[in-house]
Design a protein around this motif. Structure first.
Motif, PDB file in Angstrom:
ATOM      1  N   ALA A   1       0.827  -1.208   0.000  1.00 20.27           N
ATOM      2  CA  ALA A   1       0.000   0.000   0.000  1.00 20.27           C
ATOM      3  C   ALA A   1       0.860   1.257   0.000  1.00 20.27           C
ATOM      4  O   ALA A   1       0.566   2.229  -0.707  1.00 20.27           O
ATOM      5  N   GLU A   2       1.928   1.269   0.776  1.00 19.74           N
ATOM      6  CA  GLU A   2       2.815   2.436   0.819  1.00 19.74           C
ATOM      7  C   GLU A   2       3.503   2.650  -0.527  1.00 19.74           C
ATOM      8  O   GLU A   2       3.632   3.796  -0.998  1.00 19.74           O
ATOM      9  N   ALA A   3       3.950   1.570  -1.167  1.00 15.75           N
ATOM     10  CA  ALA A   3       4.605   1.688  -2.475  1.00 15.75           C
ATOM     11  C   ALA A   3       3.618   2.181  -3.530  1.00 15.75           C
ATOM     12  O   ALA A   3       3.966   2.995  -4.395  1.00 15.75           O
ATOM     13  N   LEU A   4       2.385   1.703  -3.463  1.00 16.25           N
ATOM     14  CA  LEU A   4       1.366   2.118  -4.430  1.00 16.25           C
ATOM     15  C   LEU A   4       1.041   3.595  -4.262  1.00 16.25           C
ATOM     16  O   LEU A   4       0.915   4.331  -5.244  1.00 16.25           O
ATOM     17  N   ARG A   5       0.908   4.038  -3.026  1.00 18.80           N
ATOM     18  CA  ARG A   5       0.648   5.455  -2.768  1.00 18.80           C
ATOM     19  C   ARG A   5       1.785   6.323  -3.294  1.00 18.80           C
ATOM     20  O   ARG A   5       1.557   7.361  -3.930  1.00 18.80           O
ATOM     21  N   ALA A   6       3.023   5.900  -3.058  1.00 17.76           N
ATOM     22  CA  ALA A   6       4.173   6.671  -3.533  1.00 17.76           C
ATOM     23  C   ALA A   6       4.184   6.756  -5.055  1.00 17.76           C
ATOM     24  O   ALA A   6       4.482   7.810  -5.632  1.00 17.76           O
ATOM     25  N   LEU A   7       3.861   5.654  -5.709  1.00 20.95           N
ATOM     26  CA  LEU A   7       3.802   5.653  -7.172  1.00 20.95           C
ATOM     27  C   LEU A   7       2.765   6.646  -7.671  1.00 20.95           C
ATOM     28  O   LEU A   7       3.035   7.438  -8.586  1.00 20.95           O
ATOM     29  N   LEU A   8       1.568   6.616  -7.085  1.00 17.47           N
ATOM     30  CA  LEU A   8       0.514   7.504  -7.561  1.00 17.47           C
ATOM     31  C   LEU A   8       0.856   8.964  -7.314  1.00 17.47           C
ATOM     32  O   LEU A   8       0.602   9.826  -8.171  1.00 17.47           O
ATOM     33  N   LEU A   9       1.442   9.269  -6.160  1.00 13.70           N
ATOM     34  CA  LEU A   9       1.751  10.659  -5.840  1.00 13.70           C
ATOM     35  C   LEU A   9       2.882  11.216  -6.692  1.00 13.70           C
ATOM     36  O   LEU A   9       2.831  12.352  -7.154  1.00 13.70           O
ATOM     37  N   ARG A  10       3.914  10.403  -6.911  1.00 11.82           N
ATOM     38  CA  ARG A  10       5.129  10.940  -7.530  1.00 11.82           C
ATOM     39  C   ARG A  10       5.404  10.419  -8.936  1.00 11.82           C
ATOM     40  O   ARG A  10       6.246  10.990  -9.638  1.00 11.82           O
ATOM     41  N   GLY A  11       4.704   9.369  -9.356  1.00 12.13           N
ATOM     42  CA  GLY A  11       5.032   8.776 -10.642  1.00 12.13           C
ATOM     43  C   GLY A  11       3.881   8.694 -11.614  1.00 12.13           C
ATOM     44  O   GLY A  11       3.895   7.863 -12.527  1.00 12.13           O
ATOM     45  N   THR A  12       2.878   9.561 -11.436  1.00 10.44           N
ATOM     46  CA  THR A  12       1.684   9.509 -12.282  1.00 10.44           C
ATOM     47  C   THR A  12       1.540  10.794 -13.078  1.00 10.44           C
ATOM     48  O   THR A  12       1.541  11.883 -12.493  1.00 10.44           O
TER      49      THR A  12
END
Length: 241
Positions: A34-45
């Motif tokens: 969940a933490e990795a997914l959140r980081a992806l959406l915030l910074r890599g989308t």
């Protein structure tokens, strides 16, 4: 990409869904996932502003990379005025940031990228089996997806999902908002009765999967101007064809 928590009480959740037609699945993913997914959406989308002003009007988008330029700012101002006017008149409207994961996947925007792994995981047997078991709908065979971000002044007007796509059976919201989301910030998923009264509401939370049968009247309440711009989620529908 989506690693499920092995301690989900599926029987209890299924009983709640049978009774209410909606349910929240807390801690649906492992904490690290969940933490990795959140980081992806915030910074890599590569977000875009998506908006619609009226049920009969087309959905329009403005890439975030253009919003700092004068032309993009002007278009965003027009979007704000148009969606405000439609909502003021009682027509359907929305504006929020999104990234259309399914469209990107089908059109090959980023072959082999992490967003493709998200939609592949959502359509994997592990996730589909979980949703089938909780909802009691064995016919579910696939899911679509978009990433969404409700920043200040964003909203999604009341709608039912009726007659949009007859294969839609269950709507979902995989919430990845911060756990300290304040009640005054808005951005709640709200459900309405036939009189327009709110009969249920869910606060944005971290690592919680919302499931609800469609059609039903629901909205995302207006995100306050002082809200933090982190009400992020993956949303879509589980389908039977």
């Amino acid at each position: 990409m989506l690693e499920l928590n092995g301690k989900i009480d599926r029987a209890a959740l299924a009983a709640r869904f049978r009774t209410d037609g909606r349910v929240q699945v807390p801690d649906v993913l492992t904490q690290g996932c969940a933490e990795a997914l959140r980081a992806l959406l915030l910074r890599g989308t590569p977000w875009q502003l998506a908006w619609q002003a009226g049920e009969a009007s087309p959905v329009q988008t403005i890439p975030n990379r253009l919003l700092s330029a004068p032309e993009g700012q002007a278009r965003a101002g027009e979007a704000g005025a148009a969606t405000d006017a439609a909502a003021r008149s009682g027509d359907y409207a929305f504006r929020f940031a999104n990234y259309p994961i399914l469209t990107a996947y089908l059109e090959g925007w980023d072959r082999g990228g992490p967003h493709e792994a998200i939609i592949e995981s959502l359509n994997g047997e592990e996730v589909l089996a979980l949703v089938r078991e909780i909802t009691g709908i064995p016919e579910l065979i696939k899911a679509d997806a978009q990433a969404s971000l409700f920043a200040p002044n964003h909203f999604l007007g009341r709608h039912t999902d009726a007659h949009k796509d007859q294969s839609w059976r269950v709507a979902y919201v995989l919430n990845l908002a911060p756990d300290n989301w304040h009640t005054d910030w808005g951005g709640y998923l709200q459900f309405f009765d036939e009189n327009g009264d709110i009969v249920w509401g869910w606060r944005p939370r971290f690592n919680v999967l919302n499931l609800f049968a469609v059609p039903c009247a629901h909205s995302v309440s207006y995100a306050a101007p002082f809200a933090v711009p982190e009400r992020i989620a993956i949303t879509g529908w589980f389908r039977d064809r």
